[in-house]
Every structure is written in structure tokens, then in C-alpha cells.
Scaffold this motif. Structure first.
Motif, PDB file in Angstrom:
ATOM      1  N   UNK A  82       0.850  -1.185   0.000  1.00 12.84           N
ATOM      2  CA  UNK A  82       0.000   0.000   0.000  1.00 12.84           C
ATOM      3  C   UNK A  82       0.887   1.237   0.000  1.00 12.84           C
ATOM      4  N   UNK A  83       0.509   2.248  -0.761  1.00 16.10           N
ATOM      5  CA  UNK A  83       1.283   3.484  -0.800  1.00 16.10           C
ATOM      6  C   UNK A  83       1.022   4.366   0.413  1.00 16.10           C
ATOM      7  N   UNK A  84      -0.104   4.130   1.069  1.00 15.35           N
ATOM      8  CA  UNK A  84      -0.425   4.818   2.316  1.00 15.35           C
ATOM      9  C   UNK A  84      -1.380   3.929   3.097  1.00 15.35           C
ATOM     10  N   UNK A  98      -8.754  -1.544   6.786  1.00 17.81           N
ATOM     11  CA  UNK A  98      -8.203  -2.643   5.982  1.00 17.81           C
ATOM     12  C   UNK A  98      -9.206  -3.763   5.765  1.00 17.81           C
ATOM     13  N   UNK A  99     -10.230  -3.850   6.624  1.00 19.79           N
ATOM     14  CA  UNK A  99     -11.249  -4.883   6.431  1.00 19.79           C
ATOM     15  C   UNK A  99     -11.935  -4.718   5.073  1.00 19.79           C
ATOM     16  N   UNK A 100     -12.089  -3.484   4.630  1.00 27.12           N
ATOM     17  CA  UNK A 100     -12.691  -3.232   3.320  1.00 27.12           C
ATOM     18  C   UNK A 100     -11.811  -3.823   2.228  1.00 27.12           C
ATOM     19  N   UNK A 101     -10.501  -3.655   2.353  1.00 29.80           N
ATOM     20  CA  UNK A 101      -9.568  -4.224   1.377  1.00 29.80           C
ATOM     21  C   UNK A 101      -9.725  -5.740   1.308  1.00 29.80           C
ATOM     22  N   UNK A 102      -9.717  -6.409   2.453  1.00 29.51           N
ATOM     23  CA  UNK A 102      -9.789  -7.877   2.458  1.00 29.51           C
ATOM     24  C   UNK A 102     -11.132  -8.370   1.945  1.00 29.51           C
ATOM     25  N   UNK A 112      -2.027   1.026  -4.343  1.00 28.64           N
ATOM     26  CA  UNK A 112      -0.978   0.054  -4.024  1.00 28.64           C
ATOM     27  C   UNK A 112      -0.060  -0.117  -5.232  1.00 28.64           C
ATOM     28  N   UNK A 113       1.154  -0.547  -4.946  1.00 21.29           N
ATOM     29  CA  UNK A 113       2.151  -0.776  -5.981  1.00 21.29           C
ATOM     30  C   UNK A 113       2.577  -2.239  -5.954  1.00 21.29           C
ATOM     31  N   UNK A 114       2.631  -2.856  -7.121  1.00 19.78           N
ATOM     32  CA  UNK A 114       3.166  -4.206  -7.198  1.00 19.78           C
ATOM     33  C   UNK A 114       4.680  -4.106  -7.055  1.00 19.78           C
ATOM     34  N   UNK A 115       5.223  -4.811  -6.072  1.00 18.09           N
ATOM     35  CA  UNK A 115       6.649  -4.715  -5.768  1.00 18.09           C
ATOM     36  C   UNK A 115       7.468  -5.863  -6.337  1.00 18.09           C
ATOM     37  N   UNK A 148       2.860  -8.518   5.776  1.00 18.22           N
ATOM     38  CA  UNK A 148       3.358  -7.493   6.702  1.00 18.22           C
ATOM     39  C   UNK A 148       2.341  -6.369   6.716  1.00 18.22           C
ATOM     40  N   UNK A 149       2.500  -5.437   7.599  1.00 19.62           N
ATOM     41  CA  UNK A 149       1.609  -4.280   7.656  1.00 19.62           C
ATOM     42  C   UNK A 149       1.605  -3.568   6.298  1.00 19.62           C
ATOM     43  N   UNK A 150       0.446  -3.546   5.654  1.00 23.16           N
ATOM     44  CA  UNK A 150       0.316  -2.876   4.364  1.00 23.16           C
ATOM     45  C   UNK A 150       0.938  -3.611   3.191  1.00 23.16           C
ATOM     46  N   UNK A 151       1.316  -4.869   3.381  1.00 22.80           N
ATOM     47  CA  UNK A 151       1.931  -5.648   2.305  1.00 22.80           C
ATOM     48  C   UNK A 151       1.228  -6.996   2.165  1.00 22.80           C
TER      49      UNK A 151
END
Length: 98
Positions: free
Chosen positions: A11-13, A18-22, A83-86, A47-50
Motif C-alpha cells: 500500500x502506498x499509504x 483494511x477490512x474493506x480491502x480484504x 498500491x504498488x506491485x513490488x 506485513x503491515x500494508x503488504x
């Protein structure tokens, strides 16, 4: 032989919820990935945000046939979640459990 991809995302920020994301991943993006030919899709909080997304296809040909649509799906999800694909790994599945 099965073929798998693993993409990692950050995530970029931070998100407010986060429940909405999942829920969105489960209800929207997992079914979309399956519609592109993946037999199994796992979204893993690493990880947090990953996160990491593991998609298993019946074979490389099925994955390759969906390449353009997968790129579109990744672009849409990246925009939706800021979010950015890493990274991405892919290859033939050589051993697996039942």
C-alpha cells in the motif's frame, strides 16, 4: 503441469479500514482471477500494508492466455487500493500437496 504466479504488493499509504480491502479482495478480485483461469487464488497478508497473491493455473498456456487481462486486473486493483506491485515470481509447480 500446474503453473503459479506470486505477486507482491505494498500500500502506498495506510488504509482507514483494511477490512474493506480484504472483503473486496475476497468478493471481487479473487473471483475475477478465477474467471481468468486460476484454479486457486490465495491472498496473504505478509506485513503491515503488504500482501502476496498466489495464483495457480492448470498450466503455463492458461496463464499466458490470460496475460493481458491479468495486467488490466492488476492495474485496476492497484488504483483502487493505491498500491504498488513490488515483485512477481512465476514458474511451473514441481511438487504439491493434495
Amino acid at each position: 503441469m500446474a503453473y503459479a504466479t506470486i505477486s507482491t504488493w505494498k500500500l502506498n499509504e495506510p488504509l482507514k479500514d483494511e477490512d474493506v480491502l480484504w472483503r473486496t479482495m475476497q468478493d471481487k478480485y479473487v473471483p475475477m482471477s478465477k474467471a481468468l483461469g486460476a484454479g486457486q487464488v490465495l491472498v496473504i497478508n505478509i506485513a503491515e500494508g503488504e500482501s502476496a497473491i498466489v495464483s495457480v493455473y492448470p498450466d503455463q498456456a492458461a496463464r499466458d492466455a490470460a496475460e493481458a487481462k491479468i495486467a488490466e486486473l492488476r492495474k485496476t486493483a492497484g488504483s483502487e487500493f493505491n498500491a504498488t506491485m513490488t515483485g512477481e515470481m512465476r514458474g511451473e509447480v514441481r511438487a504439491q500437496s493434495d
